[in-house]
Design an enzyme around this catalytic site. Structure first.
Site, mmCIF file in Angstrom:
data_model
loop_
_atom_site.group_PDB
_atom_site.id
_atom_site.type_symbol
_atom_site.label_atom_id
_atom_site.label_comp_id
_atom_site.label_asym_id
_atom_site.label_seq_id
_atom_site.Cartn_x
_atom_site.Cartn_y
_atom_site.Cartn_z
ATOM 1 N N GLY A 1 29.890 26.607 37.016
ATOM 2 C CA GLY A 1 30.122 26.328 38.443
ATOM 3 C C GLY A 1 29.605 27.456 39.332
ATOM 4 N N GLU B 1 35.012 35.272 38.950
ATOM 5 C CA GLU B 1 35.922 34.866 37.856
ATOM 6 C C GLU B 1 36.173 36.038 36.907
ATOM 7 O OE1 GLU B 1 34.930 30.092 37.536
ATOM 8 O OE2 GLU B 1 33.714 31.494 36.396
#
Ligand code: 5RP
Length: 249
Positions: free
Chosen positions: A107, A113
């Protein structure tokens, strides 16, 4: 695009895994909010509990998309600051192996992240049944790359055998996809990854690669749907049913 029965089924599994993750969240926690369709289910379900007054939590999102969703569903957000640690981060993955090494970044949010997962005491992966593999590498390994460095990064990754492909917009294939940091994304096709540690250390020394999508030794546990049950996977431990699992953070 119309969804197929298979994508519908996988989406149900994603919802199922996200629902199971709710047992990991306790009142008062600071929670890292992942990115992708599985993490979006988690954020939505967490928002329901916050709005119902069942949980008081605060979160930081790993992408602008997740930040917008968290705002919409009523999760109070915290800005990055020194000393900030998360009790728990819940995020999806593109692939996970039995050692709980991950490929992430499908993504495009791998950098934030990894920052949030590394600043967390407990990273919990939520995944549908397609994500658990014996060996990483079928899914192309994403890189976040500074645009100026792109030609040399492509040369260096090609020399390592990574067959790099610059990620283009699916709707408009003439447009390159940019990360939230306005960097480019490159998907590398190494095939099966026999030595993930070696590859990770080779990639991170290439100037211009801001981050790669190998998350090694970061995840504590994964909730993976298998035959309609959610199992807890941990490195070197037999899988357990999520509903019976007691070693919660
Ligand atoms: C985004 C990610 C996602 O976690 C990964 O792509 C999994 O996505 P999904 O839950 O939609 O299958 O790494 O950068």
């Amino acid at each position: 695009m119309a969804s197929t029965p298979n994508t519908d089924h996988l989406d149900q599994e994603k919802q199922h895994a996200a629902r199971a993750a709710m047992r990991w969240v306790r009142d008062g926690m600071l929670v890292g909010l992942g990115t992708g369709s599985t993490a979006a289910h988690f954020i939505t379900q967490l928002g329901e509990k916050v709005r119902a007054g069942e949980l008081r939590i605060q979160g930081t999102a790993t992408s602008l998309a997740s930040e917008n969703l968290a705002r919409q569903v009523g999760i109070p957000l915290v800005e990055p600051r020194r000393g900030l640690r998360f009790d728990l981060t819940v995020d999806g993955a593109d692939e996970l192996d039995p050692q709980l090494n991950l490929i992430k970044g499908g993504g495009g949010a791998l950098l934030r992240e990894k920052i949030i997962a590394t600043a967390s005491d407990y990273m919990l992966v939520v995944a549908d049944s397609s994500k658990a593999v014996a060996q990483l590498g079928k899914f192309p390994l994403p890189l976040e790359v500074v645009p100026f460095a792109l030609p040399w990064v492509l040369d260096a990754v090609a020399a390592l055998g990574g067959n790099p492909v610059v990620r283009m917009d699916r709707q408009d294939p003439s447009k390159q996809v940019l990360s939230d940091q306005k960097n480019q994304l490159v998907d590398c096709h190494f095939g099966q990854l026999n030595d993930v540690q070696k590859l990770a250390s080779q990639l991170i020394t290439i100037p211009g690669i801001v981050e790669h999508g190998l998350f090694l030794g970061i995840a504590k546990a994964a909730l993976v749907v298998r035959e309609d049950r959610v199992e807890v996977l941990r490195a070197g431990v037999e899988p357990q049913l999520a509903s019976d699992f007691t070693e919660l953070p």
